[in-house]
Write a protein that holds these residues in place. Sequence first.
Motif, PDB file in Angstrom:
ATOM      1  N   ARG A  39       3.455 -55.853 -89.259  1.00  0.00           N
ATOM      2  CA  ARG A  39       2.165 -55.187 -89.456  1.00  0.00           C
ATOM      3  C   ARG A  39       1.530 -54.808 -88.114  1.00  0.00           C
ATOM      4  O   ARG A  39       0.998 -53.713 -87.958  1.00  0.00           O
ATOM      5  N   LEU A  40       1.599 -55.743 -87.148  1.00  0.00           N
ATOM      6  CA  LEU A  40       1.035 -55.450 -85.825  1.00  0.00           C
ATOM      7  C   LEU A  40       1.789 -54.301 -85.153  1.00  0.00           C
ATOM      8  O   LEU A  40       1.186 -53.409 -84.548  1.00  0.00           O
ATOM      9  N   TRP A  41       3.097 -54.334 -85.255  1.00  0.00           N
ATOM     10  CA  TRP A  41       3.917 -53.298 -84.622  1.00  0.00           C
ATOM     11  C   TRP A  41       3.645 -51.931 -85.233  1.00  0.00           C
ATOM     12  O   TRP A  41       3.433 -50.943 -84.527  1.00  0.00           O
ATOM     13  N   LEU A  42       3.616 -51.864 -86.568  1.00  0.00           N
ATOM     14  CA  LEU A  42       3.385 -50.596 -87.241  1.00  0.00           C
ATOM     15  C   LEU A  42       1.977 -50.080 -86.992  1.00  0.00           C
ATOM     16  O   LEU A  42       1.759 -48.873 -86.834  1.00  0.00           O
ATOM     17  N   ALA A  43       0.999 -51.006 -86.944  1.00  0.00           N
ATOM     18  CA  ALA A  43      -0.381 -50.578 -86.676  1.00  0.00           C
ATOM     19  C   ALA A  43      -0.500 -49.991 -85.283  1.00  0.00           C
ATOM     20  O   ALA A  43      -1.154 -48.963 -85.072  1.00  0.00           O
ATOM     21  N   ARG A  44       0.160 -50.646 -84.321  1.00  0.00           N
ATOM     22  CA  ARG A  44       0.072 -50.160 -82.939  1.00  0.00           C
ATOM     23  C   ARG A  44       0.816 -48.844 -82.770  1.00  0.00           C
ATOM     24  O   ARG A  44       0.320 -47.907 -82.129  1.00  0.00           O
ATOM     25  N   SER A  45       2.004 -48.748 -83.333  1.00  0.00           N
ATOM     26  CA  SER A  45       2.778 -47.521 -83.183  1.00  0.00           C
ATOM     27  C   SER A  45       2.135 -46.364 -83.924  1.00  0.00           C
ATOM     28  O   SER A  45       2.266 -45.209 -83.518  1.00  0.00           O
ATOM     29  N   GLY A  46       1.406 -46.659 -85.007  1.00  0.00           N
ATOM     30  CA  GLY A  46       0.731 -45.600 -85.741  1.00  0.00           C
ATOM     31  C   GLY A  46      -0.374 -44.944 -84.943  1.00  0.00           C
ATOM     32  O   GLY A  46      -0.666 -43.771 -85.118  1.00  0.00           O
ATOM     33  N   ARG A  47      -1.006 -45.727 -84.027  1.00  0.00           N
ATOM     34  CA  ARG A  47      -2.081 -45.170 -83.203  1.00  0.00           C
ATOM     35  C   ARG A  47      -1.558 -44.439 -81.982  1.00  0.00           C
ATOM     36  O   ARG A  47      -2.312 -43.751 -81.305  1.00  0.00           O
ATOM     37  N   THR A  48      -0.283 -44.607 -81.645  1.00  0.00           N
ATOM     38  CA  THR A  48       0.265 -44.027 -80.414  1.00  0.00           C
ATOM     39  C   THR A  48       1.476 -43.147 -80.690  1.00  0.00           C
ATOM     40  O   THR A  48       2.455 -43.158 -79.947  1.00  0.00           O
ATOM     41  N   ARG A  49       1.428 -42.413 -81.799  1.00  0.00           N
ATOM     42  CA  ARG A  49       2.476 -41.443 -82.128  1.00  0.00           C
ATOM     43  C   ARG A  49       3.850 -42.106 -82.217  1.00  0.00           C
ATOM     44  O   ARG A  49       4.844 -41.586 -81.742  1.00  0.00           O
ATOM     45  N   GLY A  50       3.891 -43.274 -82.795  1.00  0.00           N
ATOM     46  CA  GLY A  50       5.169 -43.896 -83.089  1.00  0.00           C
ATOM     47  C   GLY A  50       5.765 -44.761 -82.013  1.00  0.00           C
ATOM     48  O   GLY A  50       6.846 -45.320 -82.209  1.00  0.00           O
ATOM     49  N   GLU A  51       5.130 -44.929 -80.863  1.00  0.00           N
ATOM     50  CA  GLU A  51       5.702 -45.733 -79.788  1.00  0.00           C
ATOM     51  C   GLU A  51       4.709 -46.794 -79.336  1.00  0.00           C
ATOM     52  O   GLU A  51       3.555 -46.499 -79.005  1.00  0.00           O
ATOM     53  N   VAL A  52       5.156 -48.045 -79.321  1.00  0.00           N
ATOM     54  CA  VAL A  52       4.344 -49.145 -78.804  1.00  0.00           C
ATOM     55  C   VAL A  52       4.461 -49.151 -77.283  1.00  0.00           C
ATOM     56  O   VAL A  52       5.575 -49.089 -76.745  1.00  0.00           O
ATOM     57  N   PRO A  53       3.340 -49.220 -76.541  1.00  0.00           N
ATOM     58  CA  PRO A  53       3.395 -49.142 -75.073  1.00  0.00           C
ATOM     59  C   PRO A  53       3.897 -50.441 -74.441  1.00  0.00           C
ATOM     60  O   PRO A  53       3.162 -51.134 -73.736  1.00  0.00           O
ATOM     61  N   LEU A  54       5.156 -50.782 -74.709  1.00  0.00           N
ATOM     62  CA  LEU A  54       5.706 -52.023 -74.172  1.00  0.00           C
ATOM     63  C   LEU A  54       5.719 -52.034 -72.652  1.00  0.00           C
ATOM     64  O   LEU A  54       5.517 -53.076 -72.030  1.00  0.00           O
ATOM     65  N   ALA A  55       5.995 -50.873 -72.033  1.00  0.00           N
ATOM     66  CA  ALA A  55       6.061 -50.820 -70.575  1.00  0.00           C
ATOM     67  C   ALA A  55       4.732 -51.231 -69.958  1.00  0.00           C
ATOM     68  O   ALA A  55       4.695 -52.002 -68.989  1.00  0.00           O
ATOM     69  N   SER A  56       3.624 -50.743 -70.518  1.00  0.00           N
ATOM     70  CA  SER A  56       2.311 -51.078 -69.971  1.00  0.00           C
ATOM     71  C   SER A  56       1.976 -52.546 -70.190  1.00  0.00           C
ATOM     72  O   SER A  56       1.413 -53.218 -69.314  1.00  0.00           O
ATOM     73  N   TRP A  57       2.322 -53.078 -71.379  1.00  0.00           N
ATOM     74  CA  TRP A  57       2.068 -54.497 -71.639  1.00  0.00           C
ATOM     75  C   TRP A  57       2.910 -55.384 -70.726  1.00  0.00           C
ATOM     76  O   TRP A  57       2.426 -56.392 -70.191  1.00  0.00           O
ATOM     77  N   LEU A  58       4.161 -55.028 -70.533  1.00  0.00           N
ATOM     78  CA  LEU A  58       5.022 -55.807 -69.649  1.00  0.00           C
ATOM     79  C   LEU A  58       4.516 -55.760 -68.219  1.00  0.00           C
ATOM     80  O   LEU A  58       4.499 -56.786 -67.513  1.00  0.00           O
ATOM     81  N   LEU A  59       4.080 -54.588 -67.765  1.00  0.00           N
ATOM     82  CA  LEU A  59       3.529 -54.461 -66.420  1.00  0.00           C
ATOM     83  C   LEU A  59       2.281 -55.316 -66.264  1.00  0.00           C
ATOM     84  O   LEU A  59       2.098 -55.991 -65.235  1.00  0.00           O
ATOM     85  N   LEU A  60       1.411 -55.316 -67.264  1.00  0.00           N
ATOM     86  CA  LEU A  60       0.192 -56.127 -67.197  1.00  0.00           C
ATOM     87  C   LEU A  60       0.519 -57.613 -67.113  1.00  0.00           C
ATOM     88  O   LEU A  60      -0.034 -58.341 -66.275  1.00  0.00           O
ATOM     89  N   ILE A  61       1.424 -58.092 -67.954  1.00  0.00           N
ATOM     90  CA  ILE A  61       1.752 -59.524 -67.977  1.00  0.00           C
ATOM     91  C   ILE A  61       2.378 -59.967 -66.655  1.00  0.00           C
ATOM     92  O   ILE A  61       1.978 -60.973 -66.059  1.00  0.00           O
ATOM     93  N   LEU A  62       3.351 -59.206 -66.174  1.00  0.00           N
ATOM     94  CA  LEU A  62       4.046 -59.591 -64.947  1.00  0.00           C
ATOM     95  C   LEU A  62       3.142 -59.489 -63.728  1.00  0.00           C
ATOM     96  O   LEU A  62       3.130 -60.381 -62.867  1.00  0.00           O
ATOM     97  N   SER A  63       2.387 -58.395 -63.623  1.00  0.00           N
ATOM     98  CA  SER A  63       1.534 -58.224 -62.445  1.00  0.00           C
ATOM     99  C   SER A  63       0.361 -59.201 -62.446  1.00  0.00           C
ATOM    100  O   SER A  63      -0.009 -59.737 -61.389  1.00  0.00           O
ATOM    101  N   LEU A  64      -0.214 -59.482 -63.617  1.00  0.00           N
ATOM    102  CA  LEU A  64      -1.323 -60.429 -63.674  1.00  0.00           C
ATOM    103  C   LEU A  64      -0.848 -61.840 -63.321  1.00  0.00           C
ATOM    104  O   LEU A  64      -1.502 -62.563 -62.559  1.00  0.00           O
ATOM    105  N   GLY A  65       0.304 -62.228 -63.877  1.00  0.00           N
ATOM    106  CA  GLY A  65       0.854 -63.534 -63.523  1.00  0.00           C
ATOM    107  C   GLY A  65       1.221 -63.619 -62.055  1.00  0.00           C
ATOM    108  O   GLY A  65       0.951 -64.623 -61.381  1.00  0.00           O
ATOM    109  N   GLY A  66       1.842 -62.556 -61.530  1.00  0.00           N
ATOM    110  CA  GLY A  66       2.214 -62.549 -60.121  1.00  0.00           C
ATOM    111  C   GLY A  66       1.006 -62.586 -59.205  1.00  0.00           C
ATOM    112  O   GLY A  66       1.000 -63.315 -58.207  1.00  0.00           O
ATOM    113  N   PHE A  67      -0.021 -61.814 -59.525  1.00  0.00           N
ATOM    114  CA  PHE A  67      -1.224 -61.799 -58.686  1.00  0.00           C
ATOM    115  C   PHE A  67      -1.920 -63.152 -58.705  1.00  0.00           C
ATOM    116  O   PHE A  67      -2.379 -63.641 -57.658  1.00  0.00           O
ATOM    117  N   SER A  68      -2.015 -63.772 -59.867  1.00  0.00           N
ATOM    118  CA  SER A  68      -2.681 -65.084 -59.959  1.00  0.00           C
ATOM    119  C   SER A  68      -1.932 -66.126 -59.133  1.00  0.00           C
ATOM    120  O   SER A  68      -2.534 -66.867 -58.336  1.00  0.00           O
TER     121      SER A  68
END
Length: 467
Positions: free
Chosen positions: A224-253
């Motif tokens: 449900r979460l995946w379909l809801a997110r992909s429905g708002r972004t023309r069928g693609e979940v922005p995994l690249a942006s989420w991965l960048l946020l997680i890695l960079s935030l953890g690295g910066f901290s």
Amino acid sequence: MNLADALYQLTPSPFLLLLIIAAIALIESLALVGLLVPGVVLLTAAASLAGHQELALTTTVLAAFIGAVIGDWVSFWLGYSQHGRVTRLWPLSRHPEWIARGARFFQRYGTLSVFFGRFVGPVRPVVPLIAGMLRMSPRAFTWANLASAALWAPAYVLPGYLLGRTWQQLLDVPEGIRQLVVVLAALLVVLVVVFSWLRQQVTRTGRLYRLLALGARRHPVMRRLWLARSGRTRGEVPLASWLLLILSLGGFSGWTLLVVREAGPLGMDLQAQALFATLITPWLTQLGQLLARVGDTFGILALVLPWGVWLLWRRRLDAVLHIAGGLGAIAALNTLGKALVGRARPDTPEYLTGSMAYPSAHTSTMVVMAGMTAAFVARELPHRQRHWAYWTAILVVVLMALSRLVIGVHWLSDLIGGALMGLVVCALVQLAWQARPRAPLAPCPWLLLGLASLVLVAARIAWLPPV
């Protein structure tokens, strides 16, 4: 006799070397021949010899510029006058896909294809030929040829020239510091390659994306979460942006905790400082000071202003707000970070009196600006060409970061912290932009806006003091 002296003796006379550089640039831009000759490698080697022989940088760049302009003009003339017979010549007769690829590129970008094509390896020697075959206006071709060569020549000459000027210093570096250089260079290459690979894998066409999508669909909540997110972004979940946020935030901290705990420069900071002390030359320091002005508040405003005005004229307030939000957020975080960490600079010129070192504001701001630009540009490109936007952004950021070490106002760890913090802001801006479908920003007068930014930056360097 050491290696540097031996290489110096092999260097041809200054006039002959300039002719060689111009000839390589001509061949690199020449249709048919440029497809087969490793012009970039040869130009880097020749520019290195020019730097070691201490030829004037402007003269070296001018030689490459003239060669590139002539090479494109010869290619254009061949296509314009021999368009019916060119395709029957070798190697185009054996590789018709080269012509097809160049034709698609020209049809997509029109006049700007001559400007962009010079920087895109697979079509670089073919686009001027195609422009001539399709009867492009000679006047329009001339302007695009001159403008692209004016940017191409320094971009391809400077790395080799810098290497040539620092041969002797690199050979005289102590063994321990030499190992640090090798480790840092290898680490940078690995990080860039991993970033490029991961970015491709977490897009909709990537294998990792498909595996994660398959796993998410097997669990009701995740589906449900995946379909809801992909429905708002023309069928693609922005995994690249989420991965960048997680890695960079953890690295910066984690990196910030390490810097705060040490309460002083790290061991790698002292080694990097010793390394750059052995490499510094007057012209390199001047280049660092120039980049310092490009990356300060006035410089960033000069770079952004033409694009902001164009976006407002296009009534793209959403893009303006995202860009302004990203730059405003990184400015606030830089101010807050410097106040909380309170780390002293290795050297504090008068105009930086009272300013702390961590994180590097120039580095973090350039990461945000180059990162947002790369993301917006890449979104308008086919998937197979998007890596060029990101690699260009990485090159710009690395040059800006290294300039802070050249003029001695930051520790190496300041640059790493600034880059990680900038990536956090980039990821947040991208997630906000991808929260819902957006109309494309193209078509965009890239050449005109880019030249306007360069003119404003030149005026800033000439007339305004450093801040």
